[in-house]
Design a protein around this motif. Structure first.
Motif, PDB file in Angstrom:
ATOM      1  N   ALA A  92      16.287 -38.413  32.953  1.00 29.89           N
ATOM      2  CA  ALA A  92      16.563 -37.005  33.220  1.00 29.89           C
ATOM      3  C   ALA A  92      15.460 -36.107  32.691  1.00 29.89           C
ATOM      4  CB  ALA A  92      17.896 -36.618  32.581  1.00 29.89           C
ATOM      5  N   PHE A  93      14.595 -36.684  31.864  1.00 25.57           N
ATOM      6  CA  PHE A  93      13.588 -35.910  31.149  1.00 25.57           C
ATOM      7  C   PHE A  93      12.773 -34.940  32.026  1.00 25.57           C
ATOM      8  CE2 PHE A  93       9.297 -35.631  29.265  1.00 25.57           C
ATOM      9  CZ  PHE A  93       9.634 -34.981  28.096  1.00 25.57           C
ATOM     10  N   PRO A  94      12.233 -35.389  33.164  1.00 25.87           N
ATOM     11  CA  PRO A  94      11.421 -34.471  33.971  1.00 25.87           C
ATOM     12  C   PRO A  94      12.168 -33.204  34.368  1.00 25.87           C
ATOM     13  CG  PRO A  94      11.234 -36.695  34.819  1.00 25.87           C
ATOM     14  CD  PRO A  94      12.292 -36.728  33.772  1.00 25.87           C
ATOM     15  N   ASN A  95      13.396 -33.364  34.841  1.00 22.74           N
ATOM     16  CA  ASN A  95      14.155 -32.184  35.255  1.00 22.74           C
ATOM     17  C   ASN A  95      14.492 -31.293  34.071  1.00 22.74           C
ATOM     18  OD1 ASN A  95      14.234 -32.568  38.003  1.00 22.74           O
ATOM     19  ND2 ASN A  95      15.973 -33.965  37.857  1.00 22.74           N
ATOM     20  N   ILE A  96      14.810 -31.912  32.944  1.00 22.09           N
ATOM     21  CA  ILE A  96      15.146 -31.122  31.761  1.00 22.09           C
ATOM     22  C   ILE A  96      13.932 -30.281  31.357  1.00 22.09           C
ATOM     23  CG2 ILE A  96      15.792 -31.214  29.321  1.00 22.09           C
ATOM     24  CD1 ILE A  96      17.466 -33.663  29.928  1.00 22.09           C
ATOM     25  N   ILE A  97      12.763 -30.935  31.307  1.00 24.42           N
ATOM     26  CA  ILE A  97      11.543 -30.221  30.920  1.00 24.42           C
ATOM     27  C   ILE A  97      11.290 -29.020  31.832  1.00 24.42           C
ATOM     28  CG2 ILE A  97       9.022 -30.427  31.057  1.00 24.42           C
ATOM     29  CD1 ILE A  97       9.955 -31.462  28.503  1.00 24.42           C
ATOM     30  N   THR A  98      11.451 -29.241  33.131  1.00 22.41           N
ATOM     31  CA  THR A  98      11.245 -28.141  34.074  1.00 22.41           C
ATOM     32  C   THR A  98      12.163 -26.972  33.742  1.00 22.41           C
ATOM     33  OG1 THR A  98      10.807 -29.852  35.704  1.00 22.41           O
ATOM     34  CG2 THR A  98      11.074 -27.631  36.525  1.00 22.41           C
ATOM     35  N   GLY A  99      13.424 -27.270  33.486  1.00 23.72           N
ATOM     36  CA  GLY A  99      14.379 -26.227  33.146  1.00 23.72           C
ATOM     37  C   GLY A  99      14.019 -25.519  31.853  1.00 23.72           C
ATOM     38  N   LEU A 100      13.564 -26.286  30.861  1.00 27.91           N
ATOM     39  CA  LEU A 100      13.218 -25.692  29.573  1.00 27.91           C
ATOM     40  C   LEU A 100      12.052 -24.713  29.737  1.00 27.91           C
ATOM     41  CD1 LEU A 100      13.491 -28.671  27.049  1.00 27.91           C
ATOM     42  CD2 LEU A 100      15.203 -26.982  27.712  1.00 27.91           C
ATOM     43  N   ILE A 101      11.076 -25.112  30.557  1.00 27.71           N
ATOM     44  CA  ILE A 101       9.929 -24.239  30.770  1.00 27.71           C
ATOM     45  C   ILE A 101      10.368 -22.920  31.404  1.00 27.71           C
ATOM     46  CG2 ILE A 101       7.827 -23.991  32.141  1.00 27.71           C
ATOM     47  CD1 ILE A 101       7.313 -26.955  31.613  1.00 27.71           C
ATOM     48  N   LEU A 102      11.281 -23.020  32.376  1.00 24.02           N
ATOM     49  CA  LEU A 102      11.777 -21.787  33.001  1.00 24.02           C
ATOM     50  C   LEU A 102      12.516 -20.912  31.985  1.00 24.02           C
ATOM     51  CD1 LEU A 102      12.954 -23.102  36.478  1.00 24.02           C
ATOM     52  CD2 LEU A 102      11.030 -21.589  36.003  1.00 24.02           C
ATOM     53  N   SER A 103      13.207 -21.546  31.049  1.00 18.66           N
ATOM     54  CA  SER A 103      13.927 -20.741  30.051  1.00 18.66           C
ATOM     55  C   SER A 103      12.941 -20.026  29.124  1.00 18.66           C
ATOM     56  CB  SER A 103      14.914 -21.604  29.265  1.00 18.66           C
ATOM     57  OG  SER A 103      14.296 -22.185  28.141  1.00 18.66           O
ATOM     58  N   ILE A 104      11.788 -20.644  28.897  1.00 22.57           N
ATOM     59  CA  ILE A 104      10.756 -19.970  28.104  1.00 22.57           C
ATOM     60  C   ILE A 104      10.301 -18.697  28.807  1.00 22.57           C
ATOM     61  CG2 ILE A 104       8.305 -20.145  27.453  1.00 22.57           C
ATOM     62  CD1 ILE A 104       8.810 -22.972  26.601  1.00 22.57           C
ATOM     63  N   GLY A 105      10.137 -18.791  30.117  1.00 21.73           N
ATOM     64  CA  GLY A 105       9.749 -17.615  30.897  1.00 21.73           C
ATOM     65  C   GLY A 105      10.749 -16.487  30.706  1.00 21.73           C
ATOM     66  N   ARG A 106      12.015 -16.852  30.736  1.00 18.36           N
ATOM     67  CA  ARG A 106      13.060 -15.837  30.597  1.00 18.36           C
ATOM     68  C   ARG A 106      12.994 -15.197  29.210  1.00 18.36           C
ATOM     69  NH1 ARG A 106      19.329 -15.555  31.134  1.00 18.36           N
ATOM     70  NH2 ARG A 106      19.467 -13.416  30.400  1.00 18.36           N
ATOM     71  N   VAL A 107      12.902 -16.032  28.181  1.00 15.87           N
ATOM     72  CA  VAL A 107      12.917 -15.534  26.805  1.00 15.87           C
ATOM     73  C   VAL A 107      11.730 -14.610  26.529  1.00 15.87           C
ATOM     74  CG1 VAL A 107      12.546 -16.266  24.415  1.00 15.87           C
ATOM     75  CG2 VAL A 107      14.281 -17.375  25.799  1.00 15.87           C
ATOM     76  N   SER A 108      10.568 -14.965  27.069  1.00 13.97           N
ATOM     77  CA  SER A 108       9.379 -14.173  26.738  1.00 13.97           C
ATOM     78  C   SER A 108       9.446 -12.765  27.313  1.00 13.97           C
ATOM     79  CB  SER A 108       8.117 -14.895  27.214  1.00 13.97           C
ATOM     80  OG  SER A 108       8.192 -15.076  28.602  1.00 13.97           O
ATOM     81  N   GLY A 109      10.297 -12.531  28.304  1.00 15.09           N
ATOM     82  CA  GLY A 109      10.362 -11.205  28.897  1.00 15.09           C
ATOM     83  C   GLY A 109      11.519 -10.360  28.426  1.00 15.09           C
TER      84      GLY A 109
END
Lengths: 250, 295, 394
Positions: free
Chosen positions: B197-214
């Motif tokens: 599941a790691f690849p999909n999880i990583i993708t999601g985590l990166i998107l959450s970083i985008g959200r947090v930074s804004g």
């Protein structure tokens, strides 16, 4: 008179060559059965006859198909008009989440008919043709989902008949049904042949032999043999046909 | 002659209504694209001239009308890091629990409803809550710690849902295969399921970083400093942050007009972060799916 | 040992699993704790007292009534259910109209005595006085125990937290402002959202879809403060110009920005819903001679209507809770709006703008938490209705 006339039909799902040079003719008011093992192309060929394969991305077809003498793949042909002429019944009963009445009326309404007395008359006629009228005449306003599986399939047949098609395509119409419902559908097909040309795809060889006038045997995308049903089942010309109908594979 | 024989006029009419409807939908869809291009294009053309090395590496000067945005960039990075340290482990563990352990119980249904509800809570409410709990009650004061925890809570539902969906996508037969070999449930999850599941999880985590930074509202009262040219030394310091900085200099700075250029530059940096994060996520998604195909 | 570790890990997972529930509980706890303090705060400014004549039949005043009295909007006690007597407003500085400076004393040491005397002799008086000047044996009624009434908050028509002598914490203008802006936003974005969803789910080719989807994701990723900034520098001047307005910061500007921001949510949820329509249903319709468009509006849209409803509700939720963008473009005037072309102030924008100025523990601070509670409750109701709608669909 020929109702369906297919010439040199080839069909591809992107790279996969699904139908190879199929030519086949169907006469008016006959029942033709398509048989063959899974993946042989019989359903694909059926869906070519009302251009249902247009819905799948990346498919390609060559050759020509004439229905009542008109080339249905000609550029000026409108698929919605074609499908009015060529009705279809699917493998699993697929009524709309509407009332029984509205299910039958759907085809009339989408074709712009607003005359309510005509619609009522057609609904009754179609349900009678599909031998369902007596069972549902008191609950036309009930949801179609309240019917049993066999009743739902006959509803779908009635729905297809309501717009007076010339040809009715049936894609394994009884495969999801119990034996009693299956028998009813087979009886119905026999009745309907008076008014319609019927093409039926089936896995069930007894069914093919019981209901059809002619049978086409498909294997690996090719039309191996096409002849009178009695001949196919008693004296097939090809070994492959022989093997299939005697149950050596399939 | 029944009405069915004269439907060809109607056929024409229904095809015309289809043509009109589809054209309209197409135009509306493309206008959404046009809107995005307008926003991105406007901010890029106005902001690109402002951005240079100095802008990215110096502190604001002269009442934030000159100089750069270095402390705000660092502040945002620190907050992203801090919130991730909190939300990633807990969110992933929570996602594992939801998908692997609590599939059909009432408790799981309750937790799922709560997670959905939490994701609907407005960011300003997180701000209020973070202030009441972390800043005042726990006594962290306006600090990186308080801000990171608040942002972490905010991004939790996203992390949990990503993890859950990534795990759900893995066929049950893999679990059965491992369990049949005598592995425990936890071993199965750790050695078979998580790596898959790691690849999909990583993708999601990166998107959450985008959200947090804004995010701005949650940090307003928990960490963000109006003007603080020096870098933080501990997790109890305040920091500047890019989104808050943009808000300040475009609405209440010392000289709004003089700060416009810097505002465009800051907005462009924020957009660039989102763009990079999205591109990275898309790249990883295709990269991993190709690798899976090759296997 | 291995079994023990396994149990331990399971425990840790369960604990993590419950974190969202714990967070929600804590949010409720802290928000409502702070908010409930509002209704224990005095109506009158901290450190002050309002005094009335002993014979006055009016024994309590609400925050709004005090404001109306001091604004001169109410001038007779009869209006408040008392005797027919003109109201006489006296502030500390007004005492010199009644007494000479000598009478009040060089160090104002006589003020308590004189204030008491004045209150006793004027039947219609309302005296607003710092507590330190209140005589030990004051001859009159003092209103210092009066606390803010829930009606003052829930029914209050004015939000004016720095008003003196009685701050106004009326929810209505903010609530209506929020609903007004969100309603405008949803009316703008729903038709677009559904149209794009239909286009993506049914009409667009795979290639077009692969281009449009990332663009919509990107639209969802842009921070709200950037939307606010864009609104401020482009949309606000534009609206001001075309509608010839005194200020461009209006409810409409907020609605437009929120509409753009709510679009990705609406599109994604509605598209997913349309994609769940069984293929068989679609084929059945086409096989009966329906056009693609007839199939869409007669079969696909009815089939996915609960999903589309969820999309709308989630879009509204997003719009109601949005803070920064709205704060930057709506002008933040705390008045009850009448048209979309006036400045308005929403609940989230109020919290964001004022929490920094409100002293921790003050009535103002608590009032902002009360606003937070309202916001939380609204979004909670929306979340639960989405839950309910999607359950019904199954």
């Amino acid at each position: 008179m020929l109702t369906v006339e297919a010439k040199n039909v080839d069909f591809y799902y992107s790279d996969f060559h699904a139908l190879k040079n199929i030519s086949l003719e169907v006469e008016k008011n006959k029942v033709v059965a398509f048989i063959g093992p899974s993946g042989c192309g019989k359903s694909t060929f059926l869906r070519i006859l009302n251009r249902m394969n247009d819905l799948i991305d990346g498919t390609r077809m060559t050759g020509s198909v004439l229905i009542e003498g008109e080339d249905i793949y000609a550029p000026n042909v409108r698929v919605d008009e074609l499908r009015k002429k060529v009705g279809m019944v699917f493998q699993k009963p697929n009524p709309f989440p509407k009332t029984i009445f509205e299910n039958i009326a759907y085809g009339l309404r989408v074709n712009g008919i607003k005359d309510n007395s005509f619609i009522e008359q057609r609904v009754e006629e179609s349900l009678k043709s599909a031998a369902l009228w007596d069972e549902v005449k008191d609950k036309l306003k009930k949801s179609a989902f309240a019917l049993s599986g066999g009743q739902q399939q006959r509803l779908c047949i009635a729905r297809a008949l309501a717009i007076s098609p010339k040809v009715v395509l049936m894609d394994e119409p009884a495969s999801a049904l119990d034996p009693i419902s299956t028998a009813k559908i087979e009886e119905l097909i026999y009745e309907l042949k008076k008014d319609y040309t019927i093409i039926i795809v089936t896995h069930n060889m007894q069914q093919a032999s019981r209901v059809s006038d002619k049978t086409a045997y498909f294997y690996l995308g090719e039309l191996i043999e096409y002849d009178d049903t009695t001949k196919i089942f008693t004296n097939p010309q090809k070994e492959s046909t022989q093997n299939y109908i005697t149950g050596r594979f399939g | 002659m029944t009405p069915l024989d004269k439907t060809s006029k109607i056929d024409k009419r229904k095809r015309r209504s289809q043509f009109i409807a589809f054209t309209l939908f197409k135009l509306m869809s493309y206008s959404v694209v046009a809107m995005l291009i307008l926003i991105l294009g406007f901010i890029t053309t106005k902001g690109i001239g402002v951005i240079n090395w100095e802008f990215l590496t110096t502190a604001p000067q002269e009442g934030m009308t000159k100089g750069g945005i270095y402390p705000a960039i660092i502040g945002t990075l620190v907050l992203v890091l801090g919130s991730s340290l909190f939300s990633f482990p807990i969110g992933i563990m929570s996602g594992i629990y939801m998908n692997e352990y609590a599939t059909n119980s009432k408790l799981a249904a309750f937790i799922r409803v709560m997670t959905n509800n939490l994701s609907g809570v407005p960011s300003v409410v997180f701000g209020l809550f973070g202030m009441a709990l972390f800043v005042n009650t726990m006594g962290f004061g306006d600090s990186i710690l308080a801000g990171s925890l608040t942002l972490g809570l905010l991004s939790l539902p996203l992390v949990i849902r990503t993890t859950e969906e990534s795990l759900k996508a893995i066929d049950f037969s893999f679990r059965e295969g491992s369990l049949a070999l005598g592995a425990t449930k936890l071993q199965t999850i750790r050695k078979v399921i998580l790596p898959m599941a790691f690849p999909n999880i990583i993708t999601g985590l990166i998107l959450s970083i985008g959200r947090v930074s804004g995010e701005t509202a949650p940090i307003l009262f928990t960490v963000a400093a109006y003007f603080l040219p020096k870098l933080p030394h501990s997790i109890f310091d305040q920091v500047m942050a890019l989104p808050y900085h943009l808000y300040v200099i475009s609405t209440s700075g010392t000289d709004i007009e003089a700060s416009r250029g810097i505002a465009y530059g800051t907005a462009l940096v924020l957009i660039a972060i989102v763009l990079i994060v999205n591109l990275l996520a898309n790249f990883l998604r295709t990269f991993f799916s190709k690798r899976v195909k090759m296997n | 040992m291995k079994r023990f570790l396994e149990k331990l890990a399971e425990g840790a997972l369960l604990l993590s699993g419950s974190i969202t529930s714990i967070t929600i509980l804590l949010i409720v706890l802290f928000l409502f704790k702070e908010a409930s303090g509002l209704f224990r705060s005095p109506v009158i400014e901290e450190g002050y007292v309002i005094a009335l004549n002993k014979a006055n039949t009016v024994k309590s005043l609400s925050s709004y009534e005090i404001k109306e009295i001091f604004d001169g909007e109410i001038s007779n006690w009869a209006e408040l259910g008392g005797k027919d007597e003109a109201i006489e407003v006296v502030r500390l500085s007004d005492l010199t109209n009644y007494y000479t400076e000598e009478e009040l004393g060089a160090e104002f040491e006589n003020i308590p005595a004189k204030a008491s005397e004045l209150t006793a002799s004027h039947p219609g008086i309302v005296l607003f006085l710092p507590k330190q000047y209140l005589a030990k044996k004051f001859d009159g009624i003092t209103l210092d125990k009066e606390t803010i009434h829930p009606g003052d908050f829930f029914g209050g028509k004015e939000w004016y937290p720095t008003a003196s002598p009685s701050a106004q914490f009326g929810l209505l203008p903010l609530l209506l402002g929020t609903l007004w802006v969100s309603l405008g936003a949803i009316l703008l974005s729903l038709p677009f959202g559904i149209a794009v969803a239909v286009y993506l789910a049914e009409i667009a080719t795979m290639r077009v879809r692969n281009i449009l989807k990332p663009i919509i994701e990107l639209l969802a990723g842009i921070p709200s403060v950037v939307y606010g900034f864009f609104g401020l520098v482009v949309l606000v001047p534009f609206l001001q110009k075309i509608f010839q307005l005194p200020v461009g910061e209006t409810a409409l500007a907020g609605s437009v920005v929120l509409a753009i921001m709510a679009l990705p949510t609406i599109i994604t949820v509605a598209e997913d819903a349309m994609r769940t329509t069984p293929r068989a249903m679609k084929e059945a319709s086409l096989a009966l001679g329906a056009t693609h468009w007839q199939t869409i509006y007669k079969v696909i849209i009815p089939y996915s209507k609960s999903g589309i409803t969820s999309a709308a509700v989630l879009g509204i939720g997003r719009a109601i809770g949005e803070t920064m963008a709205v704060l930057m473009v709506t002008g933040n005037a705390a008045v009850i709006p009448h048209t979309l072309l006036e400045p308005v102030r929403t609940i989230p924008a109020t919290i964001a703008a004022e929490l920094g100025e409100a002293a921790s523990g003050s009535a103002h601070y608590q009032a902002l938490f009360a606003l937070g509670c309202i916001l939380f409750l609204i979004t909670m109701v929306l979340s639960i209705s989405v839950e309910f709608i999607s359950k019904k669909q199954k």
